[in-house]
Design an enzyme around this catalytic site. Structure first.
Site, PDB file in Angstrom:
ATOM      1  N   LYS A  87     -10.398  -0.323  10.716  1.00 26.67           N
ATOM      2  CA  LYS A  87     -10.651  -1.518   9.910  1.00 26.67           C
ATOM      3  C   LYS A  87     -11.032  -2.708  10.791  1.00 26.67           C
ATOM      4  CE  LYS A  87      -7.279  -0.159   6.370  1.00 26.67           C
ATOM      5  NZ  LYS A  87      -8.076   0.469   5.316  1.00 26.67           N
ATOM      6  N   GLN A  89      -4.437  -4.918   6.998  1.00 29.16           N
ATOM      7  CA  GLN A  89      -5.438  -5.812   6.420  1.00 29.16           C
ATOM      8  C   GLN A  89      -5.450  -7.187   7.072  1.00 29.16           C
ATOM      9  OE1 GLN A  89      -7.734  -4.932   4.354  1.00 29.16           O
ATOM     10  NE2 GLN A  89      -6.960  -2.903   3.828  1.00 29.16           N
ATOM     11  N   HIS A  95       0.871  -1.174   0.000  1.00 26.34           N
ATOM     12  CA  HIS A  95       0.000   0.000   0.000  1.00 26.34           C
ATOM     13  C   HIS A  95       0.916   1.236   0.000  1.00 26.34           C
ATOM     14  CE1 HIS A  95      -2.814   2.974   1.729  1.00 26.34           C
ATOM     15  NE2 HIS A  95      -3.811   2.136   1.460  1.00 26.34           N
ATOM     16  N   ASP A  98       3.207  -4.212   7.877  1.00 33.86           N
ATOM     17  CA  ASP A  98       1.968  -3.453   7.755  1.00 33.86           C
ATOM     18  C   ASP A  98       0.808  -4.419   7.980  1.00 33.86           C
ATOM     19  OD1 ASP A  98      -0.390  -2.355   6.830  1.00 33.86           O
ATOM     20  OD2 ASP A  98       0.390  -1.746   4.882  1.00 33.86           O
ATOM     21  N   CYS A 136      -4.757   2.529  -3.659  1.00 32.37           N
ATOM     22  CA  CYS A 136      -3.520   3.056  -3.060  1.00 32.37           C
ATOM     23  C   CYS A 136      -2.367   2.089  -3.267  1.00 32.37           C
ATOM     24  CB  CYS A 136      -3.696   3.377  -1.573  1.00 32.37           C
ATOM     25  SG  CYS A 136      -4.876   4.703  -1.284  1.00 32.37           S
TER      26      CYS A 136
END
Lengths: 405, 160
Positions: free
Chosen positions: A217, A194, A114, A191, A356
Site C-alpha cells: 500500500k 492505511q 478491518h 493497525d 473487509c
C-alpha cells in the site's frame, strides 16, 4: 502528478485508478530494485560462507534499516518483516495472546476494524476465554471515545485499533487511546496499513507498543510488510513460527531462540521484496509524505464537494478535512457493485463491497459501499472521470425507472 | 464490452420492480445464498406439490444483476416441475458462463425436446425468452456470480 513514474499507469492513459487503499501501483524504481537484486545479489542470506550470500545479507539488512528510518524507528532490529499487516497482527494475537490471555481478561478492538485486526483478536479471545469488547462509533464514523473510556479498565489486557479506517478514512486519535490503555496497563497494537502510505508515522514518538503495516500500500511489492515494536515488548514475546534462522541452538529436547529480529522471521526471508519496499519508501520520502498528504486532501475535498452535490448520494465518515485518502459512498437505487461495473466501463477503478469490514457495514446499515481512494499519482482528471461515471450510472438507472413506472 | 449488453432494460425493470419478492408463508423449502466477496444475499422459498413448484418467492439484498436474476428466475420456474427447473438452471448457467455446468446435467441432454430423466419425468422445457437478457453477463466474468446466485440457491433447494 508522478504518473509517468508508474509503468502500468504510463501504459494506460485512460485508466483512472482510484483503489489505492486496496493496493497502490508500483513505480519503476521499485520494480528495477527487485530485478537488480535478483540479477546481482541473489543468494540465501544469513547462511552461506561465500561472498554472494554475504551480499544478499547486506542488502536485506540495508532494506531493514531504510524502512525503519521511514517509520522513525531508531532500532532497526525492532522491525520484523512479515507478509503484510495481516500476518503482523496474527503474529501478535497468536504469540502474545496465547500466552497472556486468560478468562476474565478483556480485549478491546473497534467497530471500524478491518477483518485483519478484528478476526485474529476475536479468535484468540474465543480460544482463551477472554472477553472481546468492541468500541462503537459516533454517527459520523469516528471512534466513540466516551465508549472507549468506559471499555478500558483494569481487566483490559490489550487495545488493538486502526490508525486510519480503511472503509471510512477516519484518522483515529492514537495518543488519546494510548494514554487510556497505558493507564490500564494494557498492550497497544495499532493497525497502520492505511496510515503509513499517507502521513508521516514516527514510531518512536507515537507511543503504541506494536504497529503493523503493509508494503504494497506504500508503492512496494505485494507480500512484504512488517511489525514495528518496542524492544522490551518484542523480546518478551515468544516466537510465533519455528524453523530455520529463528533458532540459536537446537537440542534433541529443546531449542533456544535467536535475537531480534530473527526470532520472528523463521525460514528464508523475502529479501527481494524487502529490497523493493526499501526502494518504495525511498521513492515516497523523495516526494515527501507532507506533500502527498496535502495532494490527497485537495483531491478528497474536491471529490467530496462534487459528490455531495449529486442527488441521492450518501457519503460516510467524518468531514473530508479529517479523513485520509478515502471516499466511501452509496448512491440511492444503484448498488455499489453496479456502480463499480459502470465506472469500470470508463476505466475508473473503484472498490465496491464490505471492504473487509463487515462489522462496520452492519453498523452503517448498508450491505456495501462504493469506495474511491486517492494517492500521489491521482489528479483532478480522475475526479472528473469519477463524476462522469456516477452521472452515467444515475442516468442509466433513472431511465430504467421512468420507463417502468 | 458495452454496458448496454449487461444492463438491458428488462434487467433494470426487474431490478426496480422485482417480481415474487417478499416472504412466503408456509414454504416447504428455504435456502439461503450468499456471495462473501460482495456481501450479496438471497433467500429462496418454495412451495411444492409433489415435484411441482407451486410458488416461489425471494428476499435479499444485492446488486441489480442479482436482484433481477432472482426476480426472473422465480417467474421462470413457478409452475414447473423440479426436472424442468433443473433444466432451466443448466441452460441459464450455460448462458451466463458460456459453458455447461460440470456434472450437473440431467441425464446429459437437458433442453432437447422429448427428453426425460431416469424417473421418466419430462425435463423438456423451453427457456423463457426474457432470460436471454442475461447473455451479456458472459462478457462480464466478474458479474457471473451475481447473475447465478439465486439460481444456485434454487438448485440447492430442489436437490439439496
Amino acid at each position: 502528478m508522478h504518473r509517468s513514474d508508474f509503468p502500468l499507469l504510463a501504459a494506460s492513459p485512460g485508466l483512472h485508478y482510484l483503489d489505492s487503499a486496496a493496493t497502490t501501483q508500483k513505480p519503476a524504481v521499485v520494480l528495477d530494485a527487485m530485478r537488480e537484486f535478483y540479477e546481482t545479489s541473489n543468494a540465501n542470506p544469513h547462511r552461506g560462507a561465500y561472498e554472494l550470500s554475504g551480499r544478499a545479507t547486506d542488502r536485506y539488512q540495508a532494506a531493514r534499516e531504510r524502512v525503519a528510518r521511514f517509520f522513525g524507528l531508531g532500532d532497526p532490529d525492532c522491525l520484523i518483516f512479515t507478509r503484510g499487516t495481516t500476518e503482523a497482527l496474527n503474529l501478535v494475537a497468536q504469540a502474545w495472546g496465547r500466552r497472556e490471555l486468560e478468562p476474565r481478561d478483556e480485549v478491546v478492538i473497534t467497530a471500524m476494524d478491518h477483518h485483519a485486526n478484528f478476526v485474529p483478536w476475536q479468535q484468540i479471545a474465543i480460544a482463551t476465554g477472554a472477553r472481546l469488547r468492541i468500541c462503537e462509533l459516533t454517527p459520523d464514523g469516528r471512534l466513540d471515545m466516551d465508549h472507549m473510556r468506559e471499555l478500558i479498565g483494569p481487566r483490559t489486557r490489550v487495545v488493538a485499533f486502526p490508525h486510519v479506517s480503511n472503509a471510512l478514512g477516519t484518522v483515529n486519535p492514537v495518543a488519546d487511546i494510548v494514554a487510556l490503555a497505558r493507564d490500564a496497563g494494557a498492550l497497544t497494537v495499532c493497525d497502520g496499513a492505511q496510515a503509513a502510505p499517507h502521513m508521516p508515522v514516527h514510531f518512536d514518538t507515537l507511543g503504541v507498543d506494536l504497529y503493523a503495516f503493509s508494503g504494497h500500500k506504500i508503492c512496494g511489492p505485494m507480500g512484504i510488510g512488517g511489525l514495528l515494536g518496542r524492544r522490551t515488548v518484542l523480546e518478551s514475546l515468544p516466537p510465533w513460527q519455528h524453523g530455520g534462522d529463528m533458532i540459536q541452538v537446537v537440542q534433541d529436547e529443546f531449542s533456544s531462540w535467536n535475537v531480534l529480529p530473527h526470532k520472528f522471521e523463521a525460514g528464508t526471508p523475502n529479501v527481494a521484496d524487502a529490497v523493493g519496499l526499501a526502494a518504495a519508501v525511498e521513492y515516497v520520502d523523495g516526494i515527501g509524505l507532507d506533500t502527498i498528504l496535502a495532494h490527497e486532501r485537495h483531491l478528497l475535498a474536491l471529490a467530496t464537494d462534487r459528490l455531495a452535490a449529486m442527488d441521492g448520494l450518501t457519503i460516510y465518515g467524518p468531514p473530508a478535512a479529517e479523513r485520509s485518502g478515502v471516499l466511501s459512498f452509496t448512491m440511492a437505487d444503484v448498488h455499489p457493485h453496479d456502480l463499480a461495473t459502470i465506472l469500470d466501463a470508463d476505466g475508473v477503478c473503484i472498490r465496491a463491497g464490505h471492504h473487509c469490514a463487515q462489522p462496520l457495514m452492519r453498523r452503517l446499515h448498508v450491505p456495501a459501499t462504493a469506495r474511491a481512494s486517492f494517492y500521489l499519482y491521482n489528479d483532478e482528471s480522475d475526479v472528473d472521470a469519477l463524476m462522469r461515471g456516477l452521472q452515467r450510472a444515475a442516468a442509466l438507472f433513472a431511465v430504467a425507472g421512468s420507463a417502468s413506472d | 464490452m458495452s454496458l448496454d449488453d449487461l444492463y438491458q432494460s428488462i434487467i433494470l425493470d426487474h431490478n426496480r420492480r422485482p417480481r415474487n419478492q417478499g416472504p412466503l408463508e408456509g414454504a416447504d423449502r428455504e435456502v439461503h445464498g450468499h456471495n462473501p466477496l460482495c456481501g450479496d444475499q438471497v433467500t429462496i422459498r418454495l412451495k411444492m406439490d409433489g415435484t411441482t413448484i407451486t410458488d416461489v418467492r425471494f428476499e435479499g439484498s444485492g446488486c441489480a444483476i442479482s436482484r433481477a436474476s432472482a426476480s426472473m428466475m422465480t417467474s421462470a420456474v413457478k409452475g414447473r416441475t423440479t426436472a424442468q427447473a433443473l433444466t432451466l438452471f443448466d441452460n441459464f448457467h450455460e448462458l451466463v458462463t458460456g459453458a455447461p455446468p460440470a456434472g450437473t446435467k440431467l441425464d446429459g441432454n437437458a433442453g432437447t425436446p422429448g427428453m426425460s430423466n431416469a424417473s421418466g419425468e419430462s425435463t423438456d422445457v423451453k427457456m423463457p425468452r426474457e432470460l436471454a437478457a442475461f447473455a451479456g453477463v458472459a462478457r462480464f466474468p466478474l458479474r457471473v456470480k451475481c447473475a447465478s446466485m439465486a439460481w444456485h440457491a434454487l438448485r440447492e433447494a430442489l436437490v439439496g
